[in-house]
Each structure stands twice: as C-alpha cells, then as structure tokens.
Design an enzyme around this catalytic site. Structure first.
Site, PDB file in Angstrom:
ATOM      1  CB  CYS A  33     -75.538  21.095 -34.580  1.00 40.06           C
ATOM      2  SG  CYS A  33     -76.099  20.698 -32.911  1.00 40.06           S
ATOM      3  CB  ALA A  72     -79.340  23.180 -32.015  1.00 38.90           C
ATOM      4  NE  ARG A  83     -85.820  28.358 -30.025  1.00 38.19           N
ATOM      5  CZ  ARG A  83     -86.971  28.218 -30.662  1.00 38.19           C
ATOM      6  NH1 ARG A  83     -87.887  27.418 -30.173  1.00 38.19           N
ATOM      7  NH2 ARG A  83     -87.194  28.859 -31.775  1.00 38.19           N
ATOM      8  CG  HIS A 111     -85.938  22.797 -37.668  1.00 41.92           C
ATOM      9  ND1 HIS A 111     -85.554  23.916 -38.354  1.00 41.92           N
ATOM     10  CD2 HIS A 111     -85.639  23.028 -36.368  1.00 41.92           C
ATOM     11  CE1 HIS A 111     -85.067  24.800 -37.510  1.00 41.92           C
ATOM     12  NE2 HIS A 111     -85.089  24.286 -36.298  1.00 41.92           N
TER      13      HIS A 111
END
Lengths: 72, 494
Positions: B62, B65, B96, B195
C-alpha cells in the site's frame, strides 16, 4: 490543463513528462521554436497534440509549464 | 527444456487466461505479454499501474508501505511515526534490512517502531492531541533525534485529522523538521503512489531547508546515491566503488542516510539513481530547481558495473575517467575468478523473476554474467516507463507479466519449468514446495549485499548454493521411489 515538465534527454530531444499521468513522450515538433519565442502547438511522437501560449523569451529547460490539450 | 518460441509463449498466456471469467480475462490479458525487442514503447504491448482485480491474489503493498517502508523508513536519524493503529508499523518493522551505522535508540532509530497506537476514542475524537503528545515524548526520550516524519495510516485520511497543523506547530516549538506525509494506505493502486507521495513530502519539507546556506564546502566531484536502500549493505558496496573513482558521495538516499545528507543533496554535481521507480520524482525536481543532472546506473554484475562506472565517469573530467578504468581493472581478477568458479555450475540455468522496483530488469545482467538466462520477468508495481526499459534488457519471446496473480505465476512456472525463481517471501514457500529452487529477491534472502563487485561474489555464491542444493534431489519421499537394485533383483530371481 496538466502540469508538464519539459526536459532534454541525452540525445538533446525534448521530453514531455506528466507526473500525474506517468507519461513521458518525446516532442516531435513545436510550432514556434525560435530565439525569441517558444510554444504554440506541440506535437508528440505518439501523435497527441498539446497547446501552450507562446513564451518569450524561451524558457530554460528543464522547467514545468501548464499545457492545454490540443483539441480543447 | 529449450526456450519457448513466440507462438508457444503466446499459447501459454492464452491457456493460463482460460480459467478466468470473460471480464477478468480481458483485463488480465493486457498485463501479460511476450517480449518483443523491436517495440519502442511498452504501452503498446503491456498495461501497468492499474488497480488489481478483486478476487485474485496480488502481492502488492500500500501507499504507506511505499512511503514508510521504502523511502522514509531507512533515514536513520529521524523518527518515523506510524500514525494510526499499531499493526502497520509493527508488522513492517525492520523487515527490509536497511542496514545502518549508529546506536539504535540513541542517535539512530531505523529498527525501532514508533506508533500512535490508535484506539476507538482516537478515531471518534481525532488523534491530533495524541500526535502532539507523542512528538513531545519522542523529544524527551530521544533528544538526539534530528527530525520526525508522520507517516499516516488509513484512518488518518478517513477521519480527516490535520497532521500538517500539528507538525507545523511542533516543528516551531522543537526547532526540528517535522514532516507530515499523507501516505494513507488506500491511496493509489500499489506502493508506487506511496513513493511518489514520499518524494513530494521530501520536496516540500526537506530539500529547500538549506537554500541560501553556502557554508557546505562543495567539490567538483560531489555525487549523491539515490534510490539505494542499503539492503544487506548494498549502498556500502556501491559507495566504495564511487569513492575509489575519486568521487565524493555526499548523500545516500535513503539506506544509511541522514536528514542532513538529504538537505545537502541539491548542492551535488550529479544524482545517481539506482531505483528509478521510487526516486525519479525527486531527481526530476532537483534537475528543474537546482540544475542537478541525474542518470540511472546499474551495479549488478561486472558487465553492468563497468558500463555504469564508465557512464558515470563520462560526466566528469579525465582523471575520473582514468580512475574508473583503474577501478574496473583492479577488480577484474576478483570477478573473473568468481565467474570461472560459478559459471560452469550455473551455465544455461533459466530464471524467472517477479519483484518490484528495479530488480526485474537490473539483475538480468548479473545472471547473464553467470551464464544464466532470464526467461520471464515482471513487476509488482511498475509503470510504463519501467517496462520501456525492460523490453530492451529481456530476450525476445520471453514472458512479461505485470502484477501477476498467484494462480498465473504458478501456472507459468509449471509450464516454463525454470531452474530458479527470484521473488518475494509470499511466493517463496509455494515454489519451494513445488520443488523449484527459490531466492527471495526483495531482501536477498537474508544475505547480501548484491550490489558492486563485492556483492557479485555473494550473489554468485547464493545462486549456486540455491540451485545446486542437494535437497532438490530429495523431493520424493523414500517409499515412493523405486527401490535401488529392485529391478535387478527381480531379474536375477526369475
């Protein structure tokens, strides 16, 4: 009337980038591209046409400009 | 198995699509394509960045994220508040493996989880007061924090909290940047919009902070590494190559990066982008506003590294260009030894990839250096410009799949029978149980780094130990195998 970022690619051609549409196309032709003015009808390599009132003196690229769709 | 022809690949796609209802079939057909290198623009063969169909298995994330997990999260000296219910932050915490240097909890906060832990009353009465209190607590407990970002989770957008107002007020009080990020999970079709939102937040709240401040001493060789998240130490393996070339890496975005590095980035001479998808927005902005050119590079595998180093050096003077050649020559013996060792063991093996961001196209070169072939690739959340770049990298008649569904991916694997799959944790155990060697290519399967010459050695070793692992010969239960020598025994007794 999207905001369009115009920048030069490595080959020196102008790129037409619309962030919202995630669209990046090469500009095929610009109606007025002289030392005094830049703008008018702009045609992209995919065939779509856009319009911007001619700007003088020509802007320094890269820059963000507001374009109209050519058929409006 | 030999490579599929164009017609066979087309037939495979048709066969896989057969099970869908008409409407879904029509939609999914647009996302699956046979690669054709002669096509200049990907939009003619594949559709991307569209909403996933309800009812199919997708592995997309999403917007939260994309913003907190990818772009903002690795900035180590800031606290990133997961503003909303506790789960989003906790389940994405430190997954991550963005490595960093520092004392966690003292001057760095990368692996910690800060959340406003929304309860029912916060949804009903609004969470702004709680956010203000939280920021005060952070300042009190962690006085070395350089800045705070507020990463919105879904409820923030739904109840209409004014996180911008709180941030502005608190930033003035604490005299530290506090960045509200409107990355509510429901925005957009995948993490990709996250992003973009994160990039826009950096543009609005961070980049301009040092405009007019000339106290930073610049050199003609300043560069910034953008879109390298230091997964397993990737950015470090990249950075040493650039530094050996004589360049000065001013900023790392955002793996092992700091707030002040980001603020200084407009003063560099060149932005180097590794992950184009997640950080091209800010690079475009810096080019427009500060005249900093940007270029994409690829540090996977010696061929691509040499290509990229030369391309980077071409932006600078002859000393740097000579240094680039020196760096390539320096590591030549090292990487040739690796190729000599692993290539015979991996030659001709076929790989299918399904990852996000940059890897579906960037790692192809590394596999080719090892004599392997990538027969299918796809992105979770790419846009058309990613596929534009992918088409040229991939062989003709190979498979391209965008936002592939669980079912499609399994069927493709059954038919194409690759020797290795590189994808994420959600695919890993399905394919391992099917008996196909698998590498988790989002976080390098807890290994890494894979970037740079150092990374290539690890990459080659990992691929070898996965593909040539003896366990793949033991996929059949012992009692289901024909017993050894049984045939001869029967023959002898007769």
């Amino acid at each position: 009337m999207p905001n369009v970022m115009i920048r030069k690619n490595d080959a020196g051609a102008l790129l037409f980038y619309v962030a919202k549409k995630d669209m990046e196309e090469t500009i095929a032709s610009v109606e007025m591209d002289t030392a005094e003015t830049w703008g008018g009808e702009v045609e992209l390599t995919d065939g779509s046409r856009w319009y911007i009132d001619p700007i003088s003196p020509p802007p320094a690229f890269p820059t963000t400009l507001r374009f109209k769709r050519g058929d409006e | 198995m030999t490579a599929l022809t164009r017609e066979e690949t087309q037939a495979l796609i048709q066969e896989v699509l057969e099970v869908y209802p008409d409407k879904a079939k029509k939609d999914r057909a647009k996302h699956l394509a046979v690669n054709d290198q002669s096509i200049e623009q990907s939009k003619k063969c594949i559709t991307s960045n569209r909403k996933s169909l309800p009812g199919v298995m997708t592995v997309r994330g999403c917007a939260y994220a994309g913003s907190k997990g990818v772009v903002w999260g690795p900035i180590k000296d800031m606290v990133h508040i997961s503003h909303g219910p506790v789960g989003c932050g906790q389940y994405s915490r430190a997954g991550r493996r963005n490595y960093y240097v520092g004392h966690t909890g003292v001057n760095t906060f990368g692996t910690m989880n800060f959340t406003s832990d929304f309860q029912e009353k916060d949804i009903v009465f609004g969470g702004d007061k709680k956010l203000a209190k939280l920021i005060d607590e952070i300042e009190q407990l962690f006085p070395l924090v350089k800045g705070i970002s507020v990463q919105s989770e879904c409820p923030i957008g739904l109840i209409g909290d004014d996180i911008e107002a709180v941030s502005k007020k608190k930033a003035k009080e604490l005299e530290k940047p506090i960045v509200p990020v409107r990355c509510e999970g429901f925005r957009g079709v995948s993490q990709s919009l996250g992003h973009h939102i994160a990039n826009d937040a950096i543009r609005d709240w961070v980049i301009g902070n040092r405009d007019g401040d000339e106290s930073f001493a610049t050199t003609p060789y300043d560069v910034a590494v953008i879109g390298d998240y230091n997964i397993g130490g990737d950015a470090w393996a990249s950075r040493i190559l650039l530094e050996e070339m004589g360049l000065r890496v001013v900023a790392q975005w955002s793996g092992d990066g700091t707030l002040s590095e980001m603020e200084l980035t407009p003063k560099v001479k060149l932005n180097l982008i590794h992950c184009y998808r997640s950080m091209n927005y800010i690079s475009r902005f810096m080019e427009e506003k500060y005249g900093v050119p940007w270029m994409e590079y690829n540090f996977f595998g010696p061929t691509k590294i040499a290509e990229s180093l030369r391309k980077i050096a071409a932006f600078f003077d002859e000393t740097i260009q000579a240094n680039a050649e020196k760096v390539i020559a320096k590591y030549e013996a090292e990487y040739q030894a690796i190729v000599a060792k692993y290539r015979p063991r991996l030659e001709g093996k076929r790989v299918m990839l399904y990852v996000g961001g940059l890897r579906p196209r960037h790692v192809i070169g590394a596999y080719e250096d090892l004599g392997m072939e990538v027969v299918g690739t796809g992105y979770e959340f790419a846009h058309n410009d990613d596929y534009d770049r992918t088409i040229k990298e991939m062989g003709n008649a190979t498979l391209l799949y965008d936002d592939v569904t669980g079912y499609e991916f399994e069927e493709f694997v059954k038919k194409v029978k690759p020797d290795l799959i590189g994808s994420g944790i959600k695919e890993k155990y399905i394919f391992q149980k099917m008996g196909v060697p698998f590498r988790q290519m989002h976080s390098w399967d807890y290994s890494g780094p894979y970037h740079g010459y150092d990374g290539f050695a690890i990459f080659a070793r990992d691929m070898d130990m996965t593909i040539n692992n003896p366990c793949w010969k033991s996929m059949q239960a012992p009692w289901q195998k024909p017993a050894e020598g049984e045939a001869e025994k029967i023959a002898a007794s007769a």
